[in-house]
Scaffold this motif. Structure first.
Motif, PDB file in Angstrom:
ATOM      1  N   THR A 106      10.367  -0.144   1.198  1.00 30.53           N
ATOM      2  CA  THR A 106      10.521  -1.592   1.189  1.00 30.53           C
ATOM      3  C   THR A 106      10.466  -2.274   2.495  1.00 30.53           C
ATOM      4  OG1 THR A 106      12.088  -1.041  -0.851  1.00 30.53           O
ATOM      5  CG2 THR A 106      12.228  -3.269  -0.043  1.00 30.53           C
ATOM      6  N   LEU A 107       9.677  -3.339   2.343  1.00 31.19           N
ATOM      7  CA  LEU A 107       9.632  -4.469   3.275  1.00 31.19           C
ATOM      8  C   LEU A 107      10.429  -5.586   3.029  1.00 31.19           C
ATOM      9  CD1 LEU A 107       5.890  -4.991   4.037  1.00 31.19           C
ATOM     10  CD2 LEU A 107       7.429  -3.445   5.200  1.00 31.19           C
ATOM     11  N   THR A 108      11.490  -5.665   4.218  1.00 36.08           N
ATOM     12  CA  THR A 108      12.518  -6.768   4.023  1.00 36.08           C
ATOM     13  C   THR A 108      12.710  -7.569   5.396  1.00 36.08           C
ATOM     14  OG1 THR A 108      14.804  -7.259   3.539  1.00 36.08           O
ATOM     15  CG2 THR A 108      14.487  -5.210   4.755  1.00 36.08           C
ATOM     16  N   THR A 121      17.009  -5.587  -2.466  1.00 31.49           N
ATOM     17  CA  THR A 121      16.772  -5.976  -3.894  1.00 31.49           C
ATOM     18  C   THR A 121      16.595  -7.254  -4.084  1.00 31.49           C
ATOM     19  OG1 THR A 121      19.150  -5.993  -4.152  1.00 31.49           O
ATOM     20  CG2 THR A 121      18.040  -3.800  -4.822  1.00 31.49           C
ATOM     21  N   GLY A 122      16.794  -8.185  -2.888  1.00 30.79           N
ATOM     22  CA  GLY A 122      16.700  -9.519  -3.079  1.00 30.79           C
ATOM     23  C   GLY A 122      15.326 -10.101  -3.008  1.00 30.79           C
ATOM     24  N   PRO A 123      15.117 -11.502  -3.047  1.00 32.14           N
ATOM     25  CA  PRO A 123      13.794 -12.181  -3.118  1.00 32.14           C
ATOM     26  C   PRO A 123      13.235 -12.000  -1.573  1.00 32.14           C
ATOM     27  CG  PRO A 123      15.773 -13.801  -2.681  1.00 32.14           C
ATOM     28  CD  PRO A 123      16.504 -12.540  -3.029  1.00 32.14           C
ATOM     29  N   ASP A 124      13.797 -11.703  -0.459  1.00 37.18           N
ATOM     30  CA  ASP A 124      13.087 -11.383   0.925  1.00 37.18           C
ATOM     31  C   ASP A 124      12.734  -9.918   0.753  1.00 37.18           C
ATOM     32  OD1 ASP A 124      13.861 -13.880   1.523  1.00 37.18           O
ATOM     33  OD2 ASP A 124      15.673 -13.166   2.501  1.00 37.18           O
ATOM     34  N   ALA A 125      12.806  -9.188  -0.184  1.00 38.52           N
ATOM     35  CA  ALA A 125      12.242  -7.755  -0.163  1.00 38.52           C
ATOM     36  C   ALA A 125      11.050  -7.395  -0.908  1.00 38.52           C
ATOM     37  CB  ALA A 125      13.376  -6.723  -0.652  1.00 38.52           C
ATOM     38  N   ILE A 126      10.292  -6.658  -0.619  1.00 40.19           N
ATOM     39  CA  ILE A 126       8.838  -6.315  -1.282  1.00 40.19           C
ATOM     40  C   ILE A 126       8.741  -4.913  -1.351  1.00 40.19           C
ATOM     41  CG2 ILE A 126       6.427  -6.596  -1.263  1.00 40.19           C
ATOM     42  CD1 ILE A 126       6.689  -9.048   0.510  1.00 40.19           C
ATOM     43  N   ASP A 127       8.862  -4.412  -2.684  1.00 41.41           N
ATOM     44  CA  ASP A 127       8.791  -3.010  -2.758  1.00 41.41           C
ATOM     45  C   ASP A 127       7.358  -2.574  -2.876  1.00 41.41           C
ATOM     46  OD1 ASP A 127      11.211  -2.277  -3.208  1.00 41.41           O
ATOM     47  OD2 ASP A 127      11.319  -2.778  -5.355  1.00 41.41           O
ATOM     48  N   VAL A 163      -0.284  -2.216  -4.291  1.00 40.02           N
ATOM     49  CA  VAL A 163      -0.229  -1.425  -3.265  1.00 40.02           C
ATOM     50  C   VAL A 163      -1.033  -0.330  -3.622  1.00 40.02           C
ATOM     51  CG1 VAL A 163       0.967  -0.149  -1.545  1.00 40.02           C
ATOM     52  CG2 VAL A 163       1.634  -2.401  -2.308  1.00 40.02           C
ATOM     53  N   VAL A 164      -2.054   0.205  -2.671  1.00 44.07           N
ATOM     54  CA  VAL A 164      -2.859   1.437  -2.775  1.00 44.07           C
ATOM     55  C   VAL A 164      -2.172   2.663  -2.054  1.00 44.07           C
ATOM     56  CG1 VAL A 164      -4.924   2.801  -2.724  1.00 44.07           C
ATOM     57  CG2 VAL A 164      -4.946   0.237  -3.087  1.00 44.07           C
ATOM     58  N   GLY A 165      -1.778   2.326  -0.853  1.00 40.31           N
ATOM     59  CA  GLY A 165      -0.967   3.322  -0.212  1.00 40.31           C
ATOM     60  C   GLY A 165      -1.008   2.904   1.363  1.00 40.31           C
ATOM     61  N   THR A 166      -0.529   3.771   2.207  1.00 37.56           N
ATOM     62  CA  THR A 166      -0.358   3.668   3.697  1.00 37.56           C
ATOM     63  C   THR A 166      -1.174   4.790   4.240  1.00 37.56           C
ATOM     64  OG1 THR A 166       1.981   4.742   3.718  1.00 37.56           O
ATOM     65  CG2 THR A 166       1.948   2.344   3.420  1.00 37.56           C
ATOM     66  N   ARG A 167      -1.470   4.325   5.813  1.00 37.16           N
ATOM     67  CA  ARG A 167      -1.646   5.543   6.450  1.00 37.16           C
ATOM     68  C   ARG A 167      -1.214   5.369   7.756  1.00 37.16           C
ATOM     69  NH1 ARG A 167      -7.267   2.643   8.340  1.00 37.16           N
ATOM     70  NH2 ARG A 167      -6.808   1.833  10.278  1.00 37.16           N
ATOM     71  N   ALA A 211      -1.927   2.292  12.185  1.00 34.69           N
ATOM     72  CA  ALA A 211      -1.284   2.354  10.671  1.00 34.69           C
ATOM     73  C   ALA A 211      -1.382   1.181   9.891  1.00 34.69           C
ATOM     74  CB  ALA A 211       0.227   2.736  11.336  1.00 34.69           C
ATOM     75  N   GLY A 212      -0.913   1.266   8.657  1.00 37.64           N
ATOM     76  CA  GLY A 212      -1.233   0.165   7.917  1.00 37.64           C
ATOM     77  C   GLY A 212      -0.900   0.348   6.547  1.00 37.64           C
ATOM     78  N   ILE A 213      -0.947  -0.743   5.638  1.00 33.78           N
ATOM     79  CA  ILE A 213      -0.853  -0.874   4.209  1.00 33.78           C
ATOM     80  C   ILE A 213      -2.158  -1.102   3.543  1.00 33.78           C
ATOM     81  CG2 ILE A 213       0.654  -1.577   2.418  1.00 33.78           C
ATOM     82  CD1 ILE A 213       2.587  -2.318   4.501  1.00 33.78           C
ATOM     83  N   ALA A 214      -2.571  -0.565   2.558  1.00 37.41           N
ATOM     84  CA  ALA A 214      -3.660  -0.797   1.869  1.00 37.41           C
ATOM     85  C   ALA A 214      -3.426  -1.557   0.653  1.00 37.41           C
ATOM     86  CB  ALA A 214      -4.440   0.368   1.642  1.00 37.41           C
ATOM     87  N   PHE A 215      -3.792  -2.495   0.229  1.00 32.05           N
ATOM     88  CA  PHE A 215      -3.737  -3.246  -1.123  1.00 32.05           C
ATOM     89  C   PHE A 215      -5.028  -3.034  -1.824  1.00 32.05           C
ATOM     90  CE2 PHE A 215      -0.728  -5.244   1.798  1.00 32.05           C
ATOM     91  CZ  PHE A 215       0.489  -5.226   1.018  1.00 32.05           C
ATOM     92  N   HIS A 216      -5.035  -3.542  -3.124  1.00 33.46           N
ATOM     93  CA  HIS A 216      -6.345  -3.254  -3.527  1.00 33.46           C
ATOM     94  C   HIS A 216      -7.292  -4.213  -3.153  1.00 33.46           C
ATOM     95  CE1 HIS A 216      -9.176  -3.296  -7.060  1.00 33.46           C
ATOM     96  NE2 HIS A 216      -8.845  -4.859  -7.181  1.00 33.46           N
TER      97      HIS A 216
END
Length: 367
Positions: free
Chosen positions: A212-214, A230-236, A321-325, A341-346
């Motif tokens: 989770t990014l917050t 779990t709040g509005p500032d969090a991204i699962d 989200v596709v995944g991370t590396r 490193a990073g996060i892969a989105f569609h």
């Protein structure tokens, strides 16, 4: 059953005989059955086995019954279904791309008669060569003008296409493009992960990893408020089954890279929905090719699927989200890795600069 060979090239009789057999197979139904089996097993009791198959299984082992032989729980079943759904999506994606490439090879003007089955079986070994060939043709004027003839029944040429036909054509084209992207996407190497599933099961699936990014900072005592996760500032990013894959990425500017860990998000429902839409495109292309091959001769063929009016890959996967590396080792030839490193989105890859010196461990508390 056994046939005499007639040299290095197939004869016209062999071409017809091979493709008569190939096009009377039912690959579209095979993919449907696999999707259905995974959906059924996901909802079944953890250790259940069909009675007939279970008895045959036990009998082959010299046992009275299958009960107690297979020991796993619902969590293991969840991981198996998600991993197999990932493998199925990749399988049908490669099947579609190889069918398209095989048809291009077979229908090239001039030369000796060619078998679609042989063209697929003897196609490019390297995935990148396969996709480059298909992509080049699909994006050409000829590819754009003739794609409809590969996926729509001959009757479609007899009248002006209606809006549903145009929509279905664009939907199928988008899933073919998505299938190609799955085979060559390398910011997180999906194709490598699939190979690691097939060859030695050199992967790790789990259902207890959450990411989770917050923007909510920790408390002064180092604890983390639950509302920050779990709040509005969090991204699962990871909230379902994940698959860890250890592999080397493609060379960068000719230099071999170090090991990377790719962690893929596996939503079984989404993976099976993708597999279904790709298989519809495959089923349509296979049936049209079968009709062209038999050219009015009597045959038992897999039916043409219902024209798909949606959804497209973007509608299914938008913002997902596709995944991370992450980097595991530096290049064997020395120097720093060229891939962050990073996060892969569609839609894209988001590189990250990580401050490892600021790493800390905290406990989640109410608040």
């Amino acid at each position: 059953m056994f046939k005499r060979s007639h040299g290095a090239q197939l004869t016209s009789e062999q071409v017809q005989e091979l493709d008569d057999s190939f096009f009377e197979s039912r690959p579209f139904e095979y993919f449907q059955a696999r999707i259905s089996a995974l959906i059924s097993s996901a909802s079944a009791r953890a250790a259940s086995t069909s009675e007939a198959l279970g008895l045959d299984f036990a009998s082959t082992l010299g046992l009275a019954g299958a009960s107690g032989v297979l020991s796993f729980d619902a969590s293991d079943r969840e991981l198996q279904v998600a991993t197999d759904s990932f493998a199925l999506r990749h399988h049908v994606a490669e099947a579609l791309v190889r069918l398209y490439e095989g048809l291009l090879t077979t229908y090239e003007p001039g030369g000796v008669p060619k078998s679609v089955w042989a063209s697929i079986a003897d196609g490019p070994d390297k995935t990148i060569l396969l996709v480059n060939r298909v992509s080049a043709h699909l994006s050409s004027q000829e590819g754009a003008e003739t794609f409809w003839s590969l996926v729509l029944p001959p009757s479609a040429a007899e009248a002006e296409p209606g809006p549903d036909t145009v929509t279905a054509l664009n939907v199928m084209g988008s899933w073919l493009q998505h299938a190609m992207n799955l085979l060559v996407r390398d910011d997180v190497n999906i194709n490598a992960a699939h190979n690691k599933v097939k060859h030695g099961l050199a992967v790790r699936s789990r259902n207890n990893l959450r990411l989770t990014l917050t923007t909510t900072p920790p408390n002064d005592d180092g604890t983390v408020p639950l509302s920050g996760l779990t709040g509005p500032d969090a991204i699962d990013l990871f909230d379902t089954v994940t698959l860890d894959c250890l592999a080397r990425p493609p060379k960068q500017r000719g230099h071999r890279q170090g090991l990377e860990m790719s962690t893929l998000r596996l939503s079984a429902a989404t993976l099976l929905a993708e597999a279904w839409m790709i298989s519809i495109t495959y089923g349509a292309m296979f049936r049209v090719a079968a009709d062209r091959h038999f050219c009015g001769r009597q045959a038992e063929l897999s039916p043409y699927p219902r024209l798909p009016l949606g959804p497209t890959p973007d509608q299914v996967l938008a913002n997902s989200v596709v995944g991370t590396r992450q980097v595991v080792t530096t290049p064997p030839g020395g120097g720093e890795t060229e891939r962050k490193a990073g996060i892969a989105f569609h839609e894209a890859f988001l590189p990250l600069d990580i401050n490892f010196d600021a790493k800390w461990t905290g406990t989640v508390v109410e608040g």
